[in-house]
Every structure is written in C-alpha cells, then in structure tokens.
Design a protein around this motif. Structure first.
Motif, PDB file in Angstrom:
ATOM      1  N   SER A 136       0.827  -1.210   0.000  1.00 52.46           N
ATOM      2  CA  SER A 136       0.000   0.000   0.000  1.00 52.46           C
ATOM      3  C   SER A 136       0.866   1.266   0.000  1.00 52.46           C
ATOM      4  O   SER A 136       1.874   1.342   0.682  1.00 52.46           O
ATOM      5  N   TRP A 137       0.442   2.257  -0.798  1.00 49.07           N
ATOM      6  CA  TRP A 137       1.132   3.550  -0.802  1.00 49.07           C
ATOM      7  C   TRP A 137       0.045   4.598  -0.840  1.00 49.07           C
ATOM      8  O   TRP A 137      -0.405   4.997  -1.906  1.00 49.07           O
ATOM      9  N   ASN A 138      -0.410   5.017   0.335  1.00 48.40           N
ATOM     10  CA  ASN A 138      -1.569   5.877   0.403  1.00 48.40           C
ATOM     11  C   ASN A 138      -1.257   7.202   1.092  1.00 48.40           C
ATOM     12  O   ASN A 138      -1.188   7.273   2.318  1.00 48.40           O
ATOM     13  N   PRO A 139      -1.062   8.269   0.307  1.00 44.78           N
ATOM     14  CA  PRO A 139      -0.716   9.569   0.905  1.00 44.78           C
ATOM     15  C   PRO A 139      -1.848  10.142   1.748  1.00 44.78           C
ATOM     16  O   PRO A 139      -1.586  10.985   2.599  1.00 44.78           O
ATOM     17  N   VAL A 140      -3.091   9.711   1.506  1.00 43.02           N
ATOM     18  CA  VAL A 140      -4.203  10.287   2.255  1.00 43.02           C
ATOM     19  C   VAL A 140      -4.184   9.786   3.697  1.00 43.02           C
ATOM     20  O   VAL A 140      -4.260  10.559   4.642  1.00 43.02           O
ATOM     21  N   ASN A 142       8.219  11.618  -9.035  1.00 40.03           N
ATOM     22  CA  ASN A 142       6.824  12.004  -9.175  1.00 40.03           C
ATOM     23  C   ASN A 142       6.306  12.752  -7.972  1.00 40.03           C
ATOM     24  O   ASN A 142       5.550  13.700  -8.096  1.00 40.03           O
ATOM     25  N   GLU A 143       6.676  12.289  -6.792  1.00 40.76           N
ATOM     26  CA  GLU A 143       5.919  12.709  -5.627  1.00 40.76           C
ATOM     27  C   GLU A 143       6.653  13.650  -4.679  1.00 40.76           C
ATOM     28  O   GLU A 143       6.034  14.256  -3.824  1.00 40.76           O
ATOM     29  N   PHE A 144       7.970  13.782  -4.845  1.00 38.18           N
ATOM     30  CA  PHE A 144       8.706  14.544  -3.828  1.00 38.18           C
ATOM     31  C   PHE A 144       8.285  16.007  -3.790  1.00 38.18           C
ATOM     32  O   PHE A 144       8.162  16.586  -2.720  1.00 38.18           O
ATOM     33  N   THR A 145       8.041  16.602  -4.966  1.00 34.27           N
ATOM     34  CA  THR A 145       7.740  18.043  -4.977  1.00 34.27           C
ATOM     35  C   THR A 145       6.470  18.367  -4.213  1.00 34.27           C
ATOM     36  O   THR A 145       6.379  19.408  -3.584  1.00 34.27           O
ATOM     37  N   GLU A 146       5.488  17.494  -4.290  1.00 35.81           N
ATOM     38  CA  GLU A 146       4.204  17.818  -3.665  1.00 35.81           C
ATOM     39  C   GLU A 146       3.993  17.056  -2.360  1.00 35.81           C
ATOM     40  O   GLU A 146       2.882  17.002  -1.855  1.00 35.81           O
ATOM     41  N   ALA A 147       5.040  16.412  -1.864  1.00 31.06           N
ATOM     42  CA  ALA A 147       4.882  15.639  -0.636  1.00 31.06           C
ATOM     43  C   ALA A 147       4.808  16.585   0.557  1.00 31.06           C
ATOM     44  O   ALA A 147       5.767  17.288   0.860  1.00 31.06           O
ATOM     45  N   VAL A 148       3.646  16.622   1.196  1.00 29.66           N
ATOM     46  CA  VAL A 148       3.481  17.479   2.362  1.00 29.66           C
ATOM     47  C   VAL A 148       3.356  16.579   3.586  1.00 29.66           C
ATOM     48  O   VAL A 148       2.675  15.555   3.542  1.00 29.66           O
ATOM     49  N   TYR A 169       5.294  11.401   4.883  1.00 28.07           N
ATOM     50  CA  TYR A 169       5.311  11.251   3.426  1.00 28.07           C
ATOM     51  C   TYR A 169       6.730  11.511   2.900  1.00 28.07           C
ATOM     52  O   TYR A 169       7.323  10.679   2.189  1.00 28.07           O
ATOM     53  N   THR A 170       7.285  12.679   3.276  1.00 29.90           N
ATOM     54  CA  THR A 170       8.627  13.022   2.825  1.00 29.90           C
ATOM     55  C   THR A 170       9.625  11.971   3.280  1.00 29.90           C
ATOM     56  O   THR A 170      10.481  11.520   2.517  1.00 29.90           O
TER      57      THR A 170
END
Lengths: 340, 346
Positions: free
Chosen positions: A84-88, A295-301, A305-306
């Motif tokens: 699973s990879w769920n940013p939410v 893909n995701e580092f720029t918008e990782a808040v 996540y980071t």
C-alpha cells in the motif's frame, strides 16, 4: 667528464667535479627537498581528493538515514513488505517500487547483455573495417542521448507502437501457455513494466557494448591467432578465448549498466504507468523507486510522506550497494578459480 | 575547442553580469506548477510596464509551502489551501490569485467533445473502477441517445502530486461518500486502478493514445490536445459545458469568506451555471514579513495582475478572480499585512 685513459685530464676533471660536487650537493639537496615538498603536497592533494569522496558518500548515507528515521520508526520492517502507498491515510510501503525497480532492470539486462555482447563481438571479430566506425559511433551516440529524450520518445512513439502491434501479438501468442499467459496478460496499455524494461535495455546497451568492445580489443592477437590456428571456429574463439580473457571487464560493464538501469528516473517515469501495485503481468503499469521519488517529492506534504520517500532513496542506495558488492564477490571468486 | 570554452565562459560571465542587477530587484516566488504559465506571462508584461521582474519557480505546492515557511521566498504558491490553523501557526496570509477548470476527457470512437454527459457519482464510480465498461447502465442512462461501446474503461490519472488531482478528488469525495472513504483527498492519492501519467500533458497524451480511456486534465490541455471533454451535471442538477463563464459562475457563487484565507475549494459549488470542477490557486505571504519592501512589491504585482491580467488569463484559459473577491482581497491586505511598526504594507 668521462675521458678515461688521459690521466691529467681525469685528475683535473676529478678535482673540478669534486669541487663542484660540494656546491652541487647543497644544490641537489635543495632540489631534492623541493621535489620532496612537491611530492608531499601532491600526496596530500590526492589524499584530500580521495577523502572528499568518502566524506560526500558518508554524508549522503548519513542524511538518507537521518531523513528516513520518522518513516522507519512508524512502519519499521513492514515498510519493506507493504504494498500500500496511500498519501491520504499516510500508510506507506516500499514493496511495489522495489518490485518495479528490480523487474525493469531484470528485463533490461536480459535483453541488453546478450545483444550488447553480440554487437561487441561482431565489431571486434567479424565486422569489415569500413563498417566498424559507423556502428561504433552510433553506439556511442546512443549513450549520449539524454534520458528525457528516451522518455518522450518512449511515450509518444515507442509505447503506441507496442500497444498497437507488439502487445496484442504477445497476449494472443502466449494466451494458452500456463506461466507466460499470466506474465503477458492484457489489456495492452502500451506503457507498463515491460515498456520501461525495453527502454532501459536500449539505454544501457551502449555501456555494455562499448566497454566489452574495448576489452575485447585488448585480447592479445597471438591468443586468438593460436586458437584459429588450431582450427577453432569464430564462435569457439569468442567463447573459449575472448570471453574468458575479458570476463572481468565484461562483468564490470554489465554492472555499470545495471547500476544505470536501477537508478534511471526520467525515461522510466514516462513509460512505466506509475501505479503502486504489483501485478503478475509485466504489461501492467508499475512503478520504480526513482520514478516514485521524482513524481511525488515536490508535492509531498507532511513529515511521514517526505520521510517515506527518503527511505525509498535509502533502499535504492542499499540495492545498488548490494549489486556492486555481489559483482565484486563474483569477480573475486572467478579470479580465485583462475588461480587454482 | 579551447576557444569555444573561453568564448562560452566570457559570454556566461557577461550574461551573468547583465542579469545580476536586474535579479536583485526581482520579486521571488515559488510553488504550484498549475498557475506557472499565467504567472510568467503576467510577469513578462509587468516587467515591460514597470521594470520590475518576477522570479517564479514552479517547484510544486508542497515545495512552495516549505519555502515560504522557511522565508527563502517572498511569496509561496499552493493549489491546496492551508487551513486557518496552519496559516496562524506560521503567520501567513493567503489569497486566491487565479482559477482554472478541470474537465474529464475520454477517448471513445464516435463521441465528439461535449457529447457525453456524466454526473459526479458516476464519475466517482468510474475512478473507483466500480463501473468497468462504457456501456454500463449508469452511463447509458445519462446519455440515452449515445451509442456506447462494450469496451473496458481504461483510467488515466496523474502520477505526480498535483493541485489538479487535489481539486478533482475533492469533488469526487464531495459527491461520493464511498470515494471519500476509499480514496480520500490529497495532492496524490492511492488510485484503485489505472495508469499514472506525469503532468497534465502526460494524462492528455495517454488519453489521446488509448481507446476507451478516461482521464482528467486542466481545461487548457483538453483544448490544446483536441481531446473529447464531457459535460457535467452540477449540484443544481443542470447540465453544463466547461466554459470560462461556467468557471466564473462557480467562483461567483462560492462563499469566499466561509474559510480563513479564502481557502474555499470551488468544487461542487451551487448555482445553475456553475461548473462543478473549478479550481483556484493560492498565494501565501507572511503577515509580518522580514523584508516588508519585497512583500510590498509582490502585493503590487498581484494588484496589477488583478487589474490588468484578465486578458492574458483568458488567452491561456485561466479564469480571473471576480471583481467582488478582488476588492475583498485587497481590503484584507490593508488589514492583515503589516511591517514591523504595524503599518499596512499595501
């Protein structure tokens, strides 16, 4: 100075040289000291350069470990085996990027190693002189193409071609064979793990070819001539003379290529489909470690996540390290066997 | 070879020397990539008129928030608004700068732009992979006259974290509790199915290439790539086309003061003419900036853009902020953003 047989002259010469030698001794000592100083400086400069590498490397490891502490504290070992990879919900696992990274590199190496070696053998053993340079230059140009170009080409040209012509054929051809039917299960998206692997194969081909060609050329002609003299075929010369003689260099080239395949980011991001899922089919979309980070580092808040993305970087670092260590080990064992 | 190096080096130094003084006075900003084209276009015109430049780096909303918190830039830009608590914690003021519309795009033989109509719950089910075929009764019911093929739906979503995704999944979560619990809202989410493509252009390209696919992009990308957008049924039950008027209607009908820092998501706004997937993008500045002069310049730039930037926004298919909102924003600057002595900067 060296006129032996003429005594007086020798004497004069001896005396004068003795007189000079005192002054010269001082001089020489000075010169020597200067040289020694130069040597010392040189030694320190080179040592400093070497130490810089160590400092940078340990700095990178240190910051990767430091950055990944929050994620590792939260997820522990499960990070490695969670899909699973769920940013939410901030539930992260590295399993699918790790799988994708290894799978794409495996496909790339399965194709690029034999093809690359064949090209190198053709260039050194069989190719007519006038064709050598054009092929050699073409291979080197392949290495010079920036990876973003491979990515764009892969997305706009290669993926549609695969989708319309190659993948439907693969799906129908392997449809009835037990294992292969899962491996090549549709629908044909055009982009996916297989496409990424194929693009990577093209990208790493120049590494394998140009290094293999260079080491093949270093094989002493006398060895090959002797083998041909015994009546060996070209294949036998390549198999039993050229390859054994050059395997260290060849393995080096292959490992360099594997290193690039594992870490390649841009081209893979464009064509892999970027889905955090593990699928039995290699035509399904997947993701790799470097593609996920890009893909995701720029918008990782958020810290977790980071930190999870940094942990992915650390894992890639470890994988690359294992590959290199494995290559070393293999080389050591090969050399050991040679010694017996 | 050597000559070229020397010439290149000399050229570089000359260029650096020429640009250095100009850079010193530039307004610096960083953040969201969605409004990057319009900010740079505004900056271009602004520089011609006033001589002041803007250096905007589109490093992503997350990066923009981090940079403004670290005070390395004069303003940050984000597609996902900060909550009132977050704004207070870091002493930030927030205001919307420009808006855009998100559309669902499809690739179906025989279906032209605007011919297919979809409502929110159906769209959510498609992206949850619960509706798997184009001739599903739910889609057919909304389009009684369309000839829908018995074809699998291929889902294309963004692979990179983005404000477009944030606003799109916010809308789907608003209209479908199921989507909210299974996927949720963020700049990147765990999609149950489909392929991820990088950037609006990546999604546009994949939808263009894949028969039977559906994706979501900024409206400008749908136009540029001649993709088939769908009509939507909005909150009032009316079928609307994605037009600048429909985006503006959503903005006009929104209650901007209901959230601190105008942090209203424009998805699913009431009103007969409102486009349901409208998205705004926000600017963050410090309420008590260290360099009051720089922040003043940044506010002047946005005031200029609100006043003179509408045409440029239209050309790039962005939607300018409504007059009423601009007045309120500028009043809030006077009230909230002050220098060390408490005097308003703007």
């Amino acid at each position: 100075m060296n006129s032996s047989g003429d005594r007086p002259v020798v004497d004069v010469a001896f005396q004068s040289s003795a007189a000079v030698s005192v002054a010269e001794k001082v001089d020489r000592a000075k010169v020597l000291q200067k040289l020694r100083l130069g040597d010392t400086i040189f030694r320190h400069v080179t040592r400093l350069a070497a130490i810089t590498v160590l400092v940078i490397l340990s700095g990178i490891i240190g910051s990767l470990i430091y950055g990944s502490i929050p994620a590792l504290e939260k997820f522990g070992f499960n990070f490695l085996i969670t899909e699973s990879w769920n940013p939410v919900t901030e539930q992260f696992g590295a399993m699918s990027p790790i799988y994708g990274t290894i799978m794409t590199s495996l496909i790339a190496m399965l194709i690029a190693v034999p093809v690359g070696l064949f090209i190198a053998l053709f260039l050194t053993e069989l190719c007519p002189m006038w064709l050598r340079r054009p092929i050699g230059i073409a291979i080197e140009l392949l290495a010079g193409i920036p990876s973003i170009i491979y990515g764009i080409w892969g997305l706009f040209v290669f993926a549609p071609f695969l989708q319309q012509h190659v993948q439907p054929f693969l799906i129908s051809a392997f449809g009835d064979i037990p294992v292969l039917s899962t491996l090549f299960a549709g629908p044909p998206y055009g982009i996916g793990v297989l496409t990424a692997g194929l693009i990577l194969a093209i990208m790493v081909l120049p590494f394998i070819t140009s290094i293999s060609r260079d080491v093949f050329e270093a094989v002493p002609p006398v060895l090959k001539e002797a083998a041909y003299g015994l009546g060996c075929t070209t294949w036998e010369v390549a198999r039993y003379v050229v390859l054994p003689f050059t395997r260290v260099g060849v393995i080096g080239g292959v490992m360099l290529a594997l290193g690039r395949a594992l870490g390649e980011t841009m081209a893979v991001t464009f064509v892999i489909g970027n889905a955090h899922r593990i699928s039995g089919s290699i035509m399904a979309p997947g993701t790799t470690i470097s593609a996920t980070i890009a893909n995701e580092f720029t918008e990782a808040v958020g810290d977790i996540y980071t930190s999870s993305l940094i942990t992915l970087g650390l894992i890639l670092f470890v994988i690359t390290f294992i590959v290199l260590a494995f290559a070393r080990l293999m080389l050591m064992r090969l050399n050991g066997r040679l010694g017996q | 070879m050597k000559h070229w190096t020397v010439i290149a080096a000399a050229g570089f130094i000359a260029a650096a020397a020429a640009f250095a003084p100009a850079n010193a006075a530039d307004i610096s900003g960083a953040g969201a990539s969605f409004p990057y084209p319009i900010y740079t276009k505004w900056a271009d015109s602004y520089k011609k008129e006033t001589g002041n430049g803007l250096n905007y780096q589109s490093i992503g909303s997350g990066g923009g928030i981090k940079q403004i918190q670290a005070k390395t830039v004069t303003f940050g830009a984000t597609d996902a608004p900060l909550s009132g608590a977050d704004l207070d914690k870091h002493g930030l003021a927030q205001f919307p700068a420009v808006m855009g519309g998100i559309v669902a795009v499809v690739n179906l033989d025989g279906i032209k732009p605007g011919e297919l109509t979809i409502d929110g719950p159906t769209l959510a089910k498609i992206f949850l992979s619960e509706i798997k075929k184009w001739n599903d009764p739910a889609i057919q019911k909304l389009n009684p006259s369309a000839k829908l093929p018995d074809q699998a739906i291929a889902i294309v979503h963004r692979s990179d974290g983005s404000g477009t995704t944030y606003n799109f999944v916010y809308y789907l979560s608003e209209v479908s509790p199921d989507f909210k619990s299974k996927v949720g809202v963020n700049t990147s989410v765990q999609w149950p199915a489909g392929i991820g493509a990088k950037g609006n252009e990546g999604v546009a390209n994949n939808v263009g290439n894949t028969k039977g696919s559906i994706g979501y992009v900024e409206y400008a990308y749908a136009l540029q790539n001649k993709l088939t957008h769908t009509k939507m049924i909005n909150k009032s039950g009316k079928t609307v086309e994605p037009t600048a008027e429909a985006f503006q209607a959503a903005a006009a009908n929104a209650d901007w003061n209901s959230q601190p820092g105008y942090g209203v998501i424009l998805a699913n706004q009431p009103g007969d003419a409102s486009w349901p997937m409208t998205a705004a993008t926000w600017i963050l500045v410090h309420k008590k900036p260290v360099d009051a002069a720089a922040t003043g310049e940044a506010l002047k730039f946005f005031a200029w853009a609100f006043k003179n930037g509408d045409k440029a926004a239209d050309e790039l298919h962005y939607v300018p902020m409504p007059e009423k909102v601009v007045t309120s924003i500028e009043a809030s600057w006077k009230k909230d953003i002050t220098d060390a002595t408490g005097k308003p900067i703007f």
